[in-house]
Scaffold this active site. Structure first.
Site, PDB file in Angstrom:
ATOM      1  N   ASP A  67       0.808  -1.214   0.000  1.00 24.78           N
ATOM      2  CA  ASP A  67       0.000   0.000   0.000  1.00 24.78           C
ATOM      3  C   ASP A  67       0.844   1.268   0.000  1.00 24.78           C
ATOM      4  O   ASP A  67       2.070   1.222   0.177  1.00 24.78           O
ATOM      5  CB  ASP A  67      -0.959   0.004   1.197  1.00 24.78           C
ATOM      6  CG  ASP A  67      -0.282  -0.441   2.499  1.00 24.78           C
ATOM      7  OD1 ASP A  67       0.960  -0.429   2.550  1.00 24.78           O
ATOM      8  OD2 ASP A  67      -0.994  -0.804   3.446  1.00 24.78           O
ATOM      9  N   ASN A 136      -7.313  -2.968  13.995  1.00 24.31           N
ATOM     10  CA  ASN A 136      -8.709  -3.294  13.663  1.00 24.31           C
ATOM     11  C   ASN A 136      -8.786  -4.480  12.698  1.00 24.31           C
ATOM     12  O   ASN A 136      -9.844  -4.770  12.153  1.00 24.31           O
ATOM     13  CB  ASN A 136      -9.429  -2.065  13.083  1.00 24.31           C
ATOM     14  CG  ASN A 136      -8.791  -1.581  11.777  1.00 24.31           C
ATOM     15  OD1 ASN A 136      -7.889  -2.226  11.240  1.00 24.31           O
ATOM     16  ND2 ASN A 136      -9.265  -0.461  11.279  1.00 24.31           N
ATOM     17  N   HIS A 138      -7.039  -4.784   9.856  1.00 20.86           N
ATOM     18  CA  HIS A 138      -6.796  -4.520   8.434  1.00 20.86           C
ATOM     19  C   HIS A 138      -5.513  -5.183   7.947  1.00 20.86           C
ATOM     20  O   HIS A 138      -4.571  -5.414   8.699  1.00 20.86           O
ATOM     21  CB  HIS A 138      -6.851  -3.020   8.101  1.00 20.86           C
ATOM     22  CG  HIS A 138      -5.731  -2.177   8.612  1.00 20.86           C
ATOM     23  ND1 HIS A 138      -5.936  -0.981   9.257  1.00 20.86           N
ATOM     24  CD2 HIS A 138      -4.388  -2.319   8.529  1.00 20.86           C
ATOM     25  CE1 HIS A 138      -4.770  -0.443   9.554  1.00 20.86           C
ATOM     26  NE2 HIS A 138      -3.809  -1.243   9.132  1.00 20.86           N
ATOM     27  N   GLU A 143      -9.500  -1.908   5.001  1.00 23.45           N
ATOM     28  CA  GLU A 143     -10.173  -1.615   6.260  1.00 23.45           C
ATOM     29  C   GLU A 143     -11.425  -2.485   6.431  1.00 23.45           C
ATOM     30  O   GLU A 143     -12.039  -2.896   5.443  1.00 23.45           O
ATOM     31  CB  GLU A 143     -10.596  -0.139   6.287  1.00 23.45           C
ATOM     32  CG  GLU A 143      -9.427   0.848   6.252  1.00 23.45           C
ATOM     33  CD  GLU A 143      -8.803   1.082   7.626  1.00 23.45           C
ATOM     34  OE1 GLU A 143      -8.648   0.112   8.401  1.00 23.45           O
ATOM     35  OE2 GLU A 143      -8.452   2.234   7.917  1.00 23.45           O
TER      36      GLU A 143
HETATM   37  C1  GLP Z   1      -0.333   0.228   8.467  1.00 24.62           C
HETATM   38  C2  GLP Z   1      -0.052  -0.611   7.233  1.00 24.62           C
HETATM   39  C3  GLP Z   1      -0.326  -2.074   7.469  1.00 24.62           C
HETATM   40  C4  GLP Z   1       0.342  -2.518   8.751  1.00 24.62           C
HETATM   41  C5  GLP Z   1      -0.225  -1.750   9.902  1.00 24.62           C
HETATM   42  C6  GLP Z   1       0.342  -2.148  11.254  1.00 24.62           C
HETATM   43  O1  GLP Z   1      -1.661   0.581   8.583  1.00 24.62           O
HETATM   44  N1  GLP Z   1      -0.814  -0.156   6.107  1.00 24.62           N
HETATM   45  O2  GLP Z   1       0.140  -2.823   6.358  1.00 24.62           O
HETATM   46  O3  GLP Z   1       0.159  -3.900   8.947  1.00 24.62           O
HETATM   47  O4  GLP Z   1       0.082  -0.378   9.675  1.00 24.62           O
HETATM   48  O5  GLP Z   1       1.464  -1.409  11.562  1.00 24.62           O
HETATM   49  P1  GLP Z   1       2.432  -1.705  12.785  1.00 24.62           P
HETATM   50  O6  GLP Z   1       3.278  -2.832  12.349  1.00 24.62           O
HETATM   51  O7  GLP Z   1       3.220  -0.443  12.955  1.00 24.62           O
HETATM   52  O8  GLP Z   1       1.568  -2.036  13.934  1.00 24.62           O
END
Ligand code: GLP
Length: 242
Positions: A67, A136, A138, A143
């Site tokens: 993304d 959440n 995702h 989402e």
């Molecule tokens: C972002 C990314 C996700 C990732 C999530 C969790 O929203 N788009 O791909 O899994 O963060 O991030 P973290 O690893 O910092 O908890």
């Protein structure tokens, strides 16, 4: 699903790095799907270290990131492209033309998302996708909702997700873009192999719902239960509600 729990976040990340390196060794032209976030930082550190020690050759590999924020791209401080340059791309011998990140600054985002899926198809699909998980549930930026998009698409980010990404914007969640481009859930589930990496207490509840709760688009990560080849790497904290 094969669930493994490690004593520390670093060990969980290193276990997932070991699998990436194994795949790369047996299949040098590996097509990888890659996440951003704090969770995969030690994984990228392990891959960079392996490369520096001559144990990882990315010269024939291809990567597709999951993304990117809409409006941001190469050179922008908060962009996932910059994150990837900083943590991986600048330190390994992956040919830049094969390190794909959605261009959030593309003039025509519709053309950009279409071209991204076409590029993934052209190289034969994703061999191995590494995933983090949002609090959440995702995956990428898919989402929770009544439906999920199958292919790469534009998403409106939840406030909670913008808050979770504030670290990339000097802690100010209002500066986090309101929209993003994300690989679709169908593209992700089309991968031949998936590793879900989750660490830390803040992920415990959602990990339990994703792995053992009902399969629902309200918890996008729960769809992983329907995939035949998923390895889950957790630290003790993330596994504490299982
Ligand atoms: C972002 C990314 C996700 C990732 C999530 C969790 O929203 N788009 O791909 O899994 O963060 O991030 P973290 O690893 O910092 O908890």
């Amino acid at each position: 699903m094969h669930i493994s729990t490690y004593s520390t976040a670093d060990r969980a990340a290193r276990a997932s790095a070991t699998r990436v390196l194994e795949c790369l060794r047996t299949h040098p032209s590996l097509v990888l799907g890659l996440p951003t976030g704090l969770t995969p930082v030690p994984l990228y550190r392990a891959l960079v270290r392996a490369h520096q020690l001559g144990r990882a050759d990315f010269s024939q590999a291809t990567t597709f990131n999951l993304d990117e924020f809409l409006g941001l791209g190469r050179g922008d401080a908060g962009s996932y492209r910059t994150f990837m340059d900083t943590h991986l791309f600048a330190h390994v011998n992956l040919p830049p033309r094969r390190a794909h990140v959605l261009d959030g600054r593309a003039k025509d985002w519709r053309a950009e998302v279409k071209a991204y899926d076409a590029r993934i198809q052209r190289v034969g699909g994703l061999d191995l996708v590494i995933l983090g998980i949002g609090r959440n549930g995702h995956l990428g930026f898919n989402e929770p909702g009544p439906t999920l998009a199958a292919r790469t698409h534009r998403v409106r980010l939840r406030t909670a997700t913008r808050r979770a990404n504030a670290g990339l914007f000097e802690g100010d969640w209002r500066r986090v873009p309101t929209h993003a481009l994300s690989m679709g859930i169908g593209t992700i589930l089309g991968a031949r192999e998936i590793i879900l990496l989750a660490t830390g207490q803040t992920k415990a509840r959602i990990v339990a719902r994703a792995l053992h709760g009902p399969i629902t688009t309200r918890v996008p990560a729960s769809l992983l239960q329907a995939h035949p080849n998923v390895a889950v790497c957790l630290d003790r904290d993330a596994a504490s509600a299982l």
